[in-house]
Each structure stands twice: as C-alpha cells, then as structure tokens.
Scaffold this active site. Structure first.
Site, short mmCIF file in Angstrom:
data_model
loop_
_atom_site.label_atom_id
_atom_site.label_comp_id
_atom_site.label_asym_id
_atom_site.label_seq_id
_atom_site.Cartn_x
_atom_site.Cartn_y
_atom_site.Cartn_z
N SER A 73 0.95 -1.34 0.10
CA SER A 73 0.04 0.16 -0.12
C SER A 73 0.99 1.11 0.06
CB SER A 73 -0.93 0.13 1.11
OG SER A 73 -0.24 0.51 2.43
N TYR A 86 1.09 -1.45 10.53
CA TYR A 86 0.54 -1.78 9.20
C TYR A 86 1.85 -1.05 8.49
CZ TYR A 86 -2.39 -1.54 4.98
OH TYR A 86 -2.95 -1.73 3.91
N LYS A 146 3.75 -3.50 5.78
CA LYS A 146 3.88 -3.23 4.33
C LYS A 146 5.24 -2.82 3.69
CE LYS A 146 -0.42 -4.13 3.45
NZ LYS A 146 -0.84 -5.34 2.83
#
Length: 312
Positions: A150, A163, A167
């Site tokens: 992302s 997160y 990622k």
C-alpha cells in the site's frame, strides 16, 4: 461487477486463459474483486482465506472454474496442505497473489502487543509463507508472484506503526525474492494501493484514530476510491508480469518522492498531534470483519455479514 477481461484472446504470453491463479485474502474486498476479475480473464482461481462460508459462495459466483480453501496464511502446515490440494484440484499454479492483510490503528504505546504482532504475522510472515509454499509451482511454470502492499510502504504514517512496518517489510521481501528467482524465470511484482472502499476501510473510518489520520492527509492521499480500478490495474499487472503496479497512478510520484516523505509526514504529524495535548487516541483493534476473522483471541468466527455477489 462485470467482466472486463477478454476471454476470446488466443493463448500465449500475457493471457490468463486456462492458468491457475491463487489469491489469498479472497473472501472480501480487493481479494474478492481480483478473484472475479481473474476468473473473467479465463483463470482457474484458487480462493484462500479464513472465511470459508464467504469463499464457498464466491467460488460458486465466479464465471469460471474455482475452488476454495479455508487457511490461516500464518500457518505453514495449513498452507502446504492447501498448496498440494490446489495442484490436485485445479492444476499447477502459475500466478500467486499475496493479498491477505489486516490493519490496526492507534498509538504504539496504547496498542496491545498481541494484535500489533498479528498485523506483522499476517502481512509479512503470511506473505512469505505463501510465496514459499507455492514457489515450487512458480518455478515449474515460470510464473508470477504479486505482493500487495500500500501507500504505507512509501510514506509511513503515525498511528499505523504495525501496518506501515508490515507493508514496508512485505515490499522489501518481494524485492529480495525477485532478485533471488528472476534468473529462473519467475516474475515478482509489488502492487502499491491507496485507500479503497472496502469493509476494512469503512470500519477504519468509524474509529477516532483513522478519522484523525485521514482528516489531515493532503489530497489526493486522503481520498477513498472505488476498488474496481485497483482490481483491473492488478489484473493487467499480472498479465504483463509488471515489476510495479500503482493504483491510483499518481502513486508513481510518491515512489519518486519517497526519500522525502518521512520528513514531510513527521513535520505535519508533529503539528497535528501536538494540538491534542496529552489526550491519547484509543487503539482500534484489528479492523473490519476480516480483522475479526484473523483475531486469534476470538473463540469462533465472526458473525457473517451480508454476502454480496461480485456480479452485483
């Protein structure tokens, strides 16, 4: 959702007709949409995820051949068993998409350790185990592996420590894997995606931490997009064996500017978070029904939410 693929093209390089594609995290959101798109383009799709009921209904809805496996991608034994079963049921995979992912929001100091760790396990370890279990197939077929990441891999943001770390880790893993297997004919790509209108993001927007985060993001980074163009971009990337997939396309600019982004984000966040004083933002827990399914502290699966056919 309607089919955008061209199933009448002759076989050969670039076509998905008759090929076996594995999609993890396929029960909902981008995984569900991508599974449908790949099926439209002629692939035989192996659906992998935690929510067996949704996966079963999706398999029945796809326009082509599909089957499903209820698997925790952090469990190496479950994945290995599923990989063998995929070979027997559908054939040898030549496309693998590591899409399974969960998210947790909130300050690091306030975030419980187990959910924080679970984000790393699913998003990084789960991706690596997926690649490891299916890599023998990709070597036989000279296939293609797509790692879904992302914007968080390009521009780490506050309140998303797990997160962003996961990622970025998944991105680095994919780059390293590409260098390791390219000479053996296996392609590896990374998909960089911004906010998509999925159940996970809708659940995130109901939390104070995510509302605070998105409210102070500059345009266009703050915009939530229809997931359909993201799905089509990933499907084209798979057909072209792309090294990078950007959706929306402006993320290419973020890639170019990524060396500057951490400093920009830090300066902006310092002003925004300082305005809150000593009032901490509460952690969110693993977000959305997919996050609930991935939460090992739950004794059972989450109550099923209404299933929407990808054709609707």
């Amino acid at each position: 959702m309607t089919c955008h693929g061209r199933r009448d093209r002759p076989g050969g390089f670039g076509t998905l007709e008759g090929r076996v594609a594995v999609v993890t995290g396929a029960a909902r959101g981008l995984g569900q949409g991508l599974a449908y798109e790949l099926s439209c383009r002629g692939a035989r799709v192996a659906l992998v995820g935690l929510e067996g009921g949704r996966l079963s209904r999706l398999a029945a809805d796809l326009p082509g051949v599909a089957a499903h496996w209820t698997v925790d991608v952090t469990d190496a034994d479950e994945l290995a068993t599923a990989a063998e079963d995929v070979r027997r049921t559908l054939g040898t995979p030549s496309v693998v998409v590591a899409n399974a992912g969960v998210v947790l929001g909130g300050p690091l100091l306030e975030s419980p350790a187990d959910p924080w760790r679970r984000v790393i396990e699913v998003n990084v370890v789960g991706s690596a185990l997926t690649a490891r279990c299916f890599l023998p197939d990709l070597l036989r077929t000279r296939g293609y592996y797509l790692q879904v990441t992302s914007m968080a891999a390009l521009a780490p943001a506050p309140l998303l420590t797990a997160y962003c770390a996961s990622k970025s880790g998944a991105e680095a893993f994919a780059h390293a894997l590409r260098a390791e297997v390219l000479h053996r004919g296996v392609g590896v790509g990374v998909a960089y995606l911004n906010w998509a209108d999925t159940a996970m993001i809708r659940a995130a927007d109901e939390t104070e931490a995510f509302r605070e985060l998105r409210a102070h993001l500059p345009w266009p980074a703050s915009v939530v997009h229809d997931p359909a163009p993201y799905v089509r971009a990933m499907a084209r990337g798979i057909e072209r064996r792309s090294v990078h997939v950007y959706a929306p396309p402006w993320l290419r600019g973020a890639q170019v500017a990524r060396a500057l982004l951490p400093s920009v984000v830090a300066r902006r966040s310092r002003r925004v978070l300082a305005d809150r004083g000593e009032s901490p933002l509460p952690p969110t827990g693993l977000l959305g029904p997919g996050g609930a399914a991935a939460d090992p502290s739950r004794t059972g699966r989450p109550d099923p939410d209404p299933y929407t056919s990808p054709e609707e």
